[in-house]
Design a protein around this motif. Structure first.
Motif, PDB file in Angstrom:
ATOM      1  N   TRP A   2       0.703  -1.267   0.217  1.00 17.55           N
ATOM      2  CA  TRP A   2      -0.130   0.087  -0.033  1.00 17.55           C
ATOM      3  C   TRP A   2       0.863   1.208  -0.007  1.00 17.55           C
ATOM      4  N   HIS A   6       0.725   4.284  -2.514  1.00 15.20           N
ATOM      5  CA  HIS A   6       0.395   5.810  -2.378  1.00 15.20           C
ATOM      6  C   HIS A   6       1.307   6.549  -2.624  1.00 15.20           C
ATOM      7  N   LEU A  82     -12.336   7.494  -7.722  1.00  8.58           N
ATOM      8  CA  LEU A  82     -13.556   7.328  -7.000  1.00  8.58           C
ATOM      9  C   LEU A  82     -13.124   6.770  -5.463  1.00  8.58           C
ATOM     10  N   VAL A  83     -12.467   5.678  -5.547  1.00  9.65           N
ATOM     11  CA  VAL A  83     -12.170   5.079  -4.277  1.00  9.65           C
ATOM     12  C   VAL A  83     -11.078   5.394  -3.199  1.00  9.65           C
ATOM     13  N   TRP A  84      -9.910   5.803  -4.020  1.00  4.78           N
ATOM     14  CA  TRP A  84      -8.761   6.382  -3.321  1.00  4.78           C
ATOM     15  C   TRP A  84      -8.391   7.886  -3.497  1.00  4.78           C
ATOM     16  N   ARG A  85      -9.231   8.530  -4.119  1.00  2.83           N
ATOM     17  CA  ARG A  85      -9.204  10.059  -4.269  1.00  2.83           C
ATOM     18  C   ARG A  85      -7.684  10.420  -4.491  1.00  2.83           C
ATOM     19  N   LEU A 164     -16.536   5.613 -16.104  1.00  2.00           N
ATOM     20  CA  LEU A 164     -16.922   4.347 -15.468  1.00  2.00           C
ATOM     21  C   LEU A 164     -18.307   4.378 -16.346  1.00  2.00           C
ATOM     22  N   VAL A 165     -19.235   4.805 -16.350  1.00  2.00           N
ATOM     23  CA  VAL A 165     -20.551   4.598 -17.020  1.00  2.00           C
ATOM     24  C   VAL A 165     -20.183   4.081 -18.686  1.00  2.00           C
ATOM     25  N   VAL A 167     -17.677   2.553 -19.772  1.00  2.00           N
ATOM     26  CA  VAL A 167     -16.887   1.344 -20.026  1.00  2.00           C
ATOM     27  C   VAL A 167     -17.738   0.408 -20.295  1.00  2.00           C
TER      28      VAL A 167
END
Lengths: 247, 157, 79
Positions: A2, A6, A82-85, A164-165, A167
């Motif tokens: 991780w 990062h 979206l998840v990790w910004r 994402l939409v 894809v």
């Protein structure tokens, strides 16, 4: 792991590492692309059915392939946004969307010019061609949406959702020729089977695909650096880079 | 992984799954409209509307092409190896038009079950090969008495 | 070489215009995109540099008189 992930998100780290790879990406990409194109244009045998017009394949397939893989990369980056910004993911999406737009346009254009002598028409509304046109509009939409929103953070999220939409269009492009009746022929390259062309045709094609991939990598680095410089103008490391020429 | 990120990831995955199901169902429902052409089996089974502009596609049957010596009129059978449909067309055919080659024709089906085309497009498959190889393959297959010259698998027209 | 002569290579048995049009558009767009990307990066570096120099100048201008400023009355000649 991780921690590495990062670190990957740090613009400064990316700036330093990308500068090291870029000359290789550019040189290798140009070399491979030119080798593939010259081989395909001048040395590969002509096709028994289409004659010499099939030589368009050596740029049509690379651009079409890249147009789709760039979108897949953008979608993966959108998930990270979206998840990790992570800032760098958003930088990537914004930097490569125009490249994807140009590649999609090139795939459509070369396909149209190829279609005229072989099929007898520039354009037909079959599933493959239409879904590829939708991809072009998706790229356009991503660029427009990003420009329309001034706030950096909300622009990043809105763009990520749109990417994402969109894809779901990628598998539709890929399998359109198998699921429906289309004028476009099925894929020449499949993961599980041997390519349905001889080596003296598919090797140059593979070279130009790889070459375009590397050139895309270089383009992505240059454009991401531009975006990073633009966003991080106020930081000390950008100032040092601009005034002293190194990170 | 941080619980908030985990939650965000599940939301994103659910969004994607729901979206793909929605798009999948829509395209499945509209498959008749997404298909570019009717194939000969559909037409002979009466699935294609009569006297409406539609497209018909298939393989030009070997030995079925009749050219009018005085005009540009051509008649041929289009087949998918289970049914065939007669097509008539007046005009210049694309270069790739040949017996055993895939085509897509645009026109109307008349009440006698003949397809009157006003545009004929050539369709080719995903196989590319040098002319010498194609010639050698054809020789080999005619020696064995096989009808398919190009590839052993049934053609995807 | 798949062609007998250079003119045959250009003509491509009648398909020349299609093939060469594709390749021309491809290379022109790629070169434009690559050159444009490099130029916009150079432009942003240049504008940053000018910004920093401007700030530095302003800093000098602002700090130089500040250190030498005094509240002593300056008698400017009125002649």
């Amino acid at each position: 792991m991780w921690q590495f992930f990062h670190k990957l998100g740090s613009p400064k780290w990316f700036f330093g590492i990308s500068a090291r790879f870029m000359p290789w990406l550019l040189a290798g990409g140009i070399l491979l692309l030119m080798a593939g194109v010259v081989w395909g244009l001048a040395f590969a045998p002509k096709d028994y059915l289409q004659g010499n017009s099939y030589r368009i394949i050596f740029i049509h397939v690379p651009t079409a392939f890249m147009a789709q893989s760039v979108y897949i990369m953008m979608a993966s980056a959108a998930v990270v946004t979206l998840v990790w910004r992570m800032k760098l993911a958003d930088v990537f999406v914004k930097a490569v969307a125009p490249v994807g737009l140009v590649l999609t346009f090139l795939a459509l254009f070369t396909g149209a010019v190829w279609g005229k002598p072989t099929w007898g028409t520039w354009w037909i509304w079959d599933a493959r061609l239409t879904s590829m046109l939708i991809l072009l509009f998706l790229y356009g939409g991503v660029i427009a949406l990003d420009r329309a929103i001034n706030d950096e953070k909300s622009a990043a999220r809105a763009v990520a959702v749109l990417v994402l939409v969109g894809v779901v269009n990628i598998p539709i492009i890929k399998y359109s020729v198998d699921w429906w009746n289309t004028l476009h022929q099925p894929a020449t390259f499949k993961l599980t089977e041997k390519p349905s062309m001889p080596a003296e045709m598919w090797v140059p094609l593979l070279l130009s695909v790889l070459g375009l991939y590397l050139i895309f990598g270089w383009l992505a680095c240059v454009r991401m650096q531009t975006e990073i410089l633009c966003r991080e103008q106020r930081t000390r490391w950008v100032k040092e880079f601009v005034m002293k020429g190194r990170v | 992984m941080h619980p908030i990120r985990k939650k965000r990831l599940t939301v994103v995955l659910f969004l994607l799954a729901g979206l793909s199901i929605a798009v999948g169902l829509t395209t499945y429902a509209l498959r008749q409209n997404i298909n570019l052409f009717y194939d000969p089996s559909q037409i002979s089974a009466g699935e294609a509307p009569v006297d409406v502009r539609i497209r018909a596609g298939g393989m030009v049957q070997e030995g079925s092409v009749l050219r009018d010596p005085d005009t540009l009129k051509v008649e041929f059978l289009v087949t998918d190896y289970s049914a065939s449909v007669p097509i008539e067309y007046v005009g210049i055919l694309p270069d790739l038009f040949a017996e055993g080659q895939g085509i897509v024709a645009m026109g109307r089906l008349n009440s006698e079950g003949r397809f009157v085309a006003d545009q004929v497009l050539a369709k080719h498959d995903e196989n590319y090969m040098p002319p010498e190889v194609a010639g050698a393959l054809e020789k080999a297959s005619s020696a064995e008495g096989k009808p398919m010259p190009v590839n052993a698998k049934p053609a995807t027209y | 070489m798949a062609f007998d002569s250079f003119s045959a290579f250009i003509a491509m048995e009648g398909h020349g215009p299609y093939v060469w049009a594709c390749y021309a558009v491809f290379f022109v767009l790629m070169v434009v995109m690559m050159a444009g990307s490099v130029r916009s990066r150079a432009a942003i570096i240049e504008s940053c540099r000018r910004g920093y120099e401007f700030q530095a100048d302003k800093g000098k201008v602002a700090s130089a008189p500040a250190s030498s400023a005094s509240f002593a009355r300056v008698n400017v000649s009125q002649d």
